[in-house]
Scaffold this motif. Structure first.
Motif, short mmCIF file in Angstrom:
data_model
loop_
_atom_site.label_atom_id
_atom_site.label_comp_id
_atom_site.label_asym_id
_atom_site.label_seq_id
_atom_site.Cartn_x
_atom_site.Cartn_y
_atom_site.Cartn_z
N VAL A 1 63.06 74.94 73.28
CA VAL A 1 61.39 75.54 72.89
C VAL A 1 60.97 76.18 74.20
CG1 VAL A 1 59.12 74.23 72.65
CG2 VAL A 1 61.26 72.89 71.99
N ASP A 2 60.10 77.24 73.80
CA ASP A 2 59.54 78.35 74.90
C ASP A 2 58.35 78.03 74.76
OD1 ASP A 2 58.84 80.61 76.48
OD2 ASP A 2 60.54 81.64 75.82
N ARG A 3 57.51 77.71 75.94
CA ARG A 3 56.14 77.45 76.11
C ARG A 3 55.47 78.94 76.21
NH1 ARG A 3 56.34 73.06 80.65
NH2 ARG A 3 57.28 75.19 81.65
N SER A 4 56.39 80.01 76.37
CA SER A 4 55.62 81.21 76.77
C SER A 4 55.53 82.13 75.57
CB SER A 4 56.41 82.01 78.20
OG SER A 4 57.59 82.41 77.27
N VAL A 5 56.08 81.81 74.40
CA VAL A 5 55.95 82.38 73.21
C VAL A 5 54.63 81.99 72.75
CG1 VAL A 5 56.99 82.59 71.17
CG2 VAL A 5 58.46 82.34 72.96
N GLU A 6 53.80 83.12 72.04
CA GLU A 6 52.48 82.79 71.47
C GLU A 6 52.84 82.48 69.82
OE1 GLU A 6 48.82 84.89 69.78
OE2 GLU A 6 49.75 86.15 71.18
N ALA A 7 52.72 81.08 69.67
CA ALA A 7 52.58 80.55 68.39
C ALA A 7 52.04 81.26 67.39
CB ALA A 7 52.41 79.02 68.63
N PRO B 1 51.56 82.03 62.71
CA PRO B 1 52.07 81.21 61.72
C PRO B 1 53.40 81.75 61.13
CG PRO B 1 49.93 82.03 61.33
CD PRO B 1 50.50 82.56 62.68
N GLY B 2 54.17 80.73 60.69
CA GLY B 2 55.40 81.06 59.99
C GLY B 2 56.36 80.59 61.31
N MET B 3 56.01 80.32 62.57
CA MET B 3 56.93 79.95 63.27
C MET B 3 57.16 78.33 63.36
SD MET B 3 55.78 82.28 66.61
CE MET B 3 57.29 82.39 67.60
N ILE B 4 58.45 77.99 64.02
CA ILE B 4 58.38 76.34 63.64
C ILE B 4 58.11 76.09 65.43
CG2 ILE B 4 60.42 74.58 64.00
CD1 ILE B 4 62.01 76.44 61.99
N VAL B 5 57.23 75.05 65.53
CA VAL B 5 56.71 74.78 66.68
C VAL B 5 56.79 73.28 67.18
CG1 VAL B 5 54.90 76.66 66.69
CG2 VAL B 5 54.40 74.43 65.81
N ILE B 6 56.76 72.91 68.27
CA ILE B 6 56.44 71.65 68.83
C ILE B 6 55.00 71.60 69.05
CG2 ILE B 6 56.95 69.90 70.36
CD1 ILE B 6 59.37 70.62 68.89
N ALA B 7 54.33 70.54 68.39
CA ALA B 7 52.77 70.47 68.67
C ALA B 7 52.47 68.92 68.72
CB ALA B 7 52.04 71.09 67.34
N ALA B 8 51.26 68.72 69.35
CA ALA B 8 50.72 67.43 69.29
C ALA B 8 49.63 67.47 68.64
CB ALA B 8 50.36 67.15 70.85
N LEU B 9 49.60 66.68 67.58
CA LEU B 9 48.37 66.63 66.57
C LEU B 9 47.87 65.22 66.77
CD1 LEU B 9 46.46 67.74 64.16
CD2 LEU B 9 48.12 66.67 62.73
N ASP C 1 40.27 67.09 64.49
CA ASP C 1 41.58 66.81 65.15
C ASP C 1 41.89 67.73 66.36
OD1 ASP C 1 42.24 65.12 63.07
OD2 ASP C 1 43.40 66.89 61.80
N GLU C 2 42.47 67.39 67.18
CA GLU C 2 43.00 68.01 68.47
C GLU C 2 44.56 68.49 68.27
OE1 GLU C 2 43.76 67.31 73.29
OE2 GLU C 2 43.07 65.74 72.14
N LEU C 3 44.55 69.81 68.12
CA LEU C 3 46.02 70.29 67.86
C LEU C 3 46.48 70.92 69.38
CD1 LEU C 3 48.49 71.24 66.35
CD2 LEU C 3 47.07 73.28 65.81
N LEU C 4 47.50 70.65 69.98
CA LEU C 4 48.03 71.14 71.32
C LEU C 4 49.38 71.90 70.87
CD1 LEU C 4 46.61 69.20 73.81
CD2 LEU C 4 48.27 71.30 74.47
N ILE C 5 49.70 73.19 70.84
CA ILE C 5 51.08 73.70 70.63
C ILE C 5 51.62 73.65 71.94
CG2 ILE C 5 52.29 75.75 69.88
CD1 ILE C 5 50.65 74.59 67.76
#
Length: 145
Positions: free
Chosen positions: A75-81, A83-91, A125-129
């Motif tokens: 997982v790369d934190r520097s890549v701007e997420a 739409p269409g990308m697979i992400v690690i998120a906290a909902l 909701d609180e969404l953090l990518i």
């Protein structure tokens, strides 16, 4: 689906032999003269430290894109997420691995398995990518019956 944060990738990766031939559907015995050079996995995968971390996936909600229970994801934190990308998120503080989607102004965290409903991100909701998934790594060392 659960995510276990494993930490950053060590910057001092061990060089491995890189063979200059393509392996068809078998593994021919690699001869010494086919070794092109040594390469480290972080060089091969183009990892940019320290923005990159590893996480272990739990569950099968992403099997439609080839990410299975027990796989590691890079997982790369520097890549701007986007739409269409697979992400690690906290909902709402729940870590997830999902495909980030957007319909109009509505964000959706979509599973890649029809057995799982999409998660619509509501205004409350609180969404953090946490980052974008670059690669998945799977062990193939288990025996098949």
């Amino acid at each position: 689906m659960s995510i276990n944060y494993l930490g950053r990738i060590n910057a001092l990766g061990r060089p491995l032999p890189f063979y200059s031939f393509t392996v068809p559907a078998g593994f021919p015995s690699p001869a010494q003269d086919h070794i092109e050079r040594d390469i480290s996995l972080d060089e091969l995968l183009g990892l940019r430290l320290p923005q990159v971390f590893l996480a272990r996936v739990g569950g099968d909600s992403m099997k439609g894109v080839g990410i299975f229970d027990g796989d590691l994801v890079v997982v790369d934190r520097s890549v701007e997420a986007k739409p269409g990308m697979i992400v690690i998120a906290a909902l709402n503080n729940e870590p997830l691995i999902k495909t980030l989607c957007k319909e109009g102004e509505q964000f959706i965290l979509r599973s890649e398995n029809a057995a799982f409903a999409p998660r619509y991100v509501l205004e409350s909701d609180e969404l953090l990518i946490w980052g974008a998934v670059l690669y998945s790594i799977r062990s193939h060392s288990h025996a098949r019956a």
